[in-house]
Design a protein around this motif. Sequence first.
Motif, PDB file in Angstrom:
ATOM      1  N   THR A 180       1.729   2.209  -2.542  1.00 13.64           N
ATOM      2  CA  THR A 180       1.733   0.792  -1.907  1.00 13.64           C
ATOM      3  C   THR A 180      -0.373   0.795  -1.898  1.00 13.64           C
ATOM      4  O   THR A 180      -1.442   0.086  -2.104  1.00 13.64           O
ATOM      5  CB  THR A 180       2.370  -0.274  -1.303  1.00 13.64           C
ATOM      6  OG1 THR A 180       4.044  -0.004  -1.410  1.00 13.64           O
ATOM      7  CG2 THR A 180       1.791  -1.586  -1.247  1.00 13.64           C
ATOM      8  N   VAL A 181      -0.229   1.844  -0.996  1.00 15.04           N
ATOM      9  CA  VAL A 181      -2.069   1.641  -0.348  1.00 15.04           C
ATOM     10  C   VAL A 181      -2.371   2.147  -1.210  1.00 15.04           C
ATOM     11  O   VAL A 181      -3.706   2.296  -0.903  1.00 15.04           O
ATOM     12  CB  VAL A 181      -2.135   2.773   0.692  1.00 15.04           C
ATOM     13  CG1 VAL A 181      -3.254   3.861   1.194  1.00 15.04           C
ATOM     14  CG2 VAL A 181      -0.789   2.576   2.372  1.00 15.04           C
ATOM     15  N   MET A 182      -1.995   3.582  -1.757  1.00 18.40           N
ATOM     16  CA  MET A 182      -2.777   3.843  -2.910  1.00 18.40           C
ATOM     17  C   MET A 182      -3.193   2.460  -4.035  1.00 18.40           C
ATOM     18  O   MET A 182      -4.193   2.742  -4.494  1.00 18.40           O
ATOM     19  CB  MET A 182      -2.025   5.213  -3.852  1.00 18.40           C
ATOM     20  CG  MET A 182      -2.280   6.675  -3.070  1.00 18.40           C
ATOM     21  SD  MET A 182      -3.345   7.606  -1.940  1.00 18.40           S
ATOM     22  CE  MET A 182      -3.550   8.211  -3.430  1.00 18.40           C
ATOM     23  N   ALA A 187      -7.154   4.191  -5.087  1.00 16.60           N
ATOM     24  CA  ALA A 187      -7.597   5.618  -4.966  1.00 16.60           C
ATOM     25  C   ALA A 187      -6.671   6.100  -6.133  1.00 16.60           C
ATOM     26  O   ALA A 187      -5.104   6.422  -5.855  1.00 16.60           O
ATOM     27  CB  ALA A 187      -6.922   5.980  -3.798  1.00 16.60           C
ATOM     28  N   PRO A 188      -6.955   7.076  -6.968  1.00 13.32           N
ATOM     29  CA  PRO A 188      -6.282   7.190  -8.687  1.00 13.32           C
ATOM     30  C   PRO A 188      -5.797   8.852  -7.497  1.00 13.32           C
ATOM     31  O   PRO A 188      -4.885   9.338  -8.219  1.00 13.32           O
ATOM     32  CB  PRO A 188      -6.916   7.864  -9.211  1.00 13.32           C
ATOM     33  CG  PRO A 188      -8.972   7.695  -8.853  1.00 13.32           C
ATOM     34  CD  PRO A 188      -8.317   6.900  -7.698  1.00 13.32           C
ATOM     35  N   ASN A 189      -5.359   9.791  -5.997  1.00 16.07           N
ATOM     36  CA  ASN A 189      -5.738  10.526  -5.597  1.00 16.07           C
ATOM     37  C   ASN A 189      -6.028  10.721  -3.990  1.00 16.07           C
ATOM     38  O   ASN A 189      -6.444   9.496  -4.158  1.00 16.07           O
ATOM     39  CB  ASN A 189      -6.144  11.875  -6.940  1.00 16.07           C
ATOM     40  CG  ASN A 189      -8.535  11.921  -6.497  1.00 16.07           C
ATOM     41  OD1 ASN A 189      -8.065  11.980  -6.174  1.00 16.07           O
ATOM     42  ND2 ASN A 189      -8.115  11.730  -7.647  1.00 16.07           N
ATOM     43  N   LEU A 190      -4.958  11.868  -3.982  1.00 15.97           N
ATOM     44  CA  LEU A 190      -5.473  11.646  -2.538  1.00 15.97           C
ATOM     45  C   LEU A 190      -7.400  12.002  -2.544  1.00 15.97           C
ATOM     46  O   LEU A 190      -7.912  11.503  -1.101  1.00 15.97           O
ATOM     47  CB  LEU A 190      -5.093  12.697  -1.555  1.00 15.97           C
ATOM     48  CG  LEU A 190      -5.613  13.454  -0.052  1.00 15.97           C
ATOM     49  CD1 LEU A 190      -5.028  12.379   0.763  1.00 15.97           C
ATOM     50  CD2 LEU A 190      -4.070  13.938   0.028  1.00 15.97           C
ATOM     51  N   PRO A 191      -7.734  12.549  -2.594  1.00 15.34           N
ATOM     52  CA  PRO A 191      -9.281  12.716  -2.121  1.00 15.34           C
ATOM     53  C   PRO A 191     -10.485  12.098  -2.404  1.00 15.34           C
ATOM     54  O   PRO A 191     -11.395  11.360  -1.287  1.00 15.34           O
ATOM     55  CB  PRO A 191      -9.973  13.783  -3.262  1.00 15.34           C
ATOM     56  CG  PRO A 191      -8.981  14.852  -3.966  1.00 15.34           C
ATOM     57  CD  PRO A 191      -7.368  13.585  -3.524  1.00 15.34           C
ATOM     58  N   ARG A 195     -11.823   9.936   0.456  1.00 11.76           N
ATOM     59  CA  ARG A 195     -13.610   9.302   0.408  1.00 11.76           C
ATOM     60  C   ARG A 195     -13.840   8.468   0.929  1.00 11.76           C
ATOM     61  O   ARG A 195     -14.803   7.596   1.776  1.00 11.76           O
ATOM     62  CB  ARG A 195     -13.819   9.714  -1.351  1.00 11.76           C
ATOM     63  CG  ARG A 195     -15.313   9.597  -1.481  1.00 11.76           C
ATOM     64  CD  ARG A 195     -15.687   9.778  -2.833  1.00 11.76           C
ATOM     65  NE  ARG A 195     -15.395  10.739  -3.305  1.00 11.76           N
ATOM     66  CZ  ARG A 195     -14.242  11.577  -3.305  1.00 11.76           C
ATOM     67  NH1 ARG A 195     -13.653  10.580  -4.342  1.00 11.76           N
ATOM     68  NH2 ARG A 195     -13.733  12.404  -4.019  1.00 11.76           N
ATOM     69  N   LYS A 196     -13.209   6.782   0.715  1.00  6.83           N
ATOM     70  CA  LYS A 196     -12.860   5.681   0.898  1.00  6.83           C
ATOM     71  C   LYS A 196     -13.120   5.748   2.046  1.00  6.83           C
ATOM     72  O   LYS A 196     -13.458   4.695   2.575  1.00  6.83           O
ATOM     73  CB  LYS A 196     -12.042   4.983   0.267  1.00  6.83           C
ATOM     74  CG  LYS A 196     -11.904   4.275  -1.532  1.00  6.83           C
ATOM     75  CD  LYS A 196     -11.043   4.484  -2.001  1.00  6.83           C
ATOM     76  CE  LYS A 196     -11.782   4.142  -3.548  1.00  6.83           C
ATOM     77  NZ  LYS A 196     -11.117   2.841  -4.178  1.00  6.83           N
ATOM     78  N   ALA A 197     -11.703   6.507   3.018  1.00  8.74           N
ATOM     79  CA  ALA A 197     -11.661   5.865   4.637  1.00  8.74           C
ATOM     80  C   ALA A 197     -12.850   6.899   4.977  1.00  8.74           C
ATOM     81  O   ALA A 197     -13.182   5.823   6.667  1.00  8.74           O
ATOM     82  CB  ALA A 197     -10.273   6.917   4.766  1.00  8.74           C
TER      83      ALA A 197
END
Length: 202
Positions: A180-182, A187-191, A195-197
């Motif tokens: 849900t957060v992604m 955000a398509p992926n963890l990196p 980056r946004k955080a």
Amino acid sequence: MDLTTIYLVDDDQDLLDYLATTMTSDTREIVTYSSASQFLEQVSHINGQGCVVLDVNMPDMNGLELQEKLNEANFQLPVVFLTAHAEVPMAVKAMQAGAVDFIQKPVQPQELIACVDRVVNKPQTNLPSPEEAEVVRKTVSELTPREREVMNLIVQGASNKEAAQILDISPRTVEIYRATVMRKMDAPNLPDLVRKAIAIGM
């Protein structure tokens, strides 16, 4: 078309040989180094278009230590990290120090090619613009408290199991919150989420 040089730094010689063979093309040159110190010896001779791909965990000098020395030398090429899952917190620190991306092992050549092509052809920054950061900040403010808790743990490198233990919920529930957060953060992926955080000081 200009030749792009990708500098691969990893102590796994088999991986270096494999990536060099599969990634080399008419427009892409691959140069490999089996240690951080070996790469550092050549830094002053490196110029032109390209990027550096570093393994986080190397015996003589880890990727973060090498990145610090590159920053001190005002090295201009973008840096991408290769990391095992357990090393994600180190990769997060690397992005905070200026790395533009990281890829989790086992790495697939096409995934790495797409990544390096992307970072070579965009401004050398790992952060969204001020306007994009404001959108990120607004989106985060619209997350539920639990979603923000999960996001905080994700960008710190926690696995679903680790986050579940910290929050006293099931790993499956964390997995649902994570998805849900992604989605909400686009955000398509963890990196990209990391980056946004970083852009909003999380």
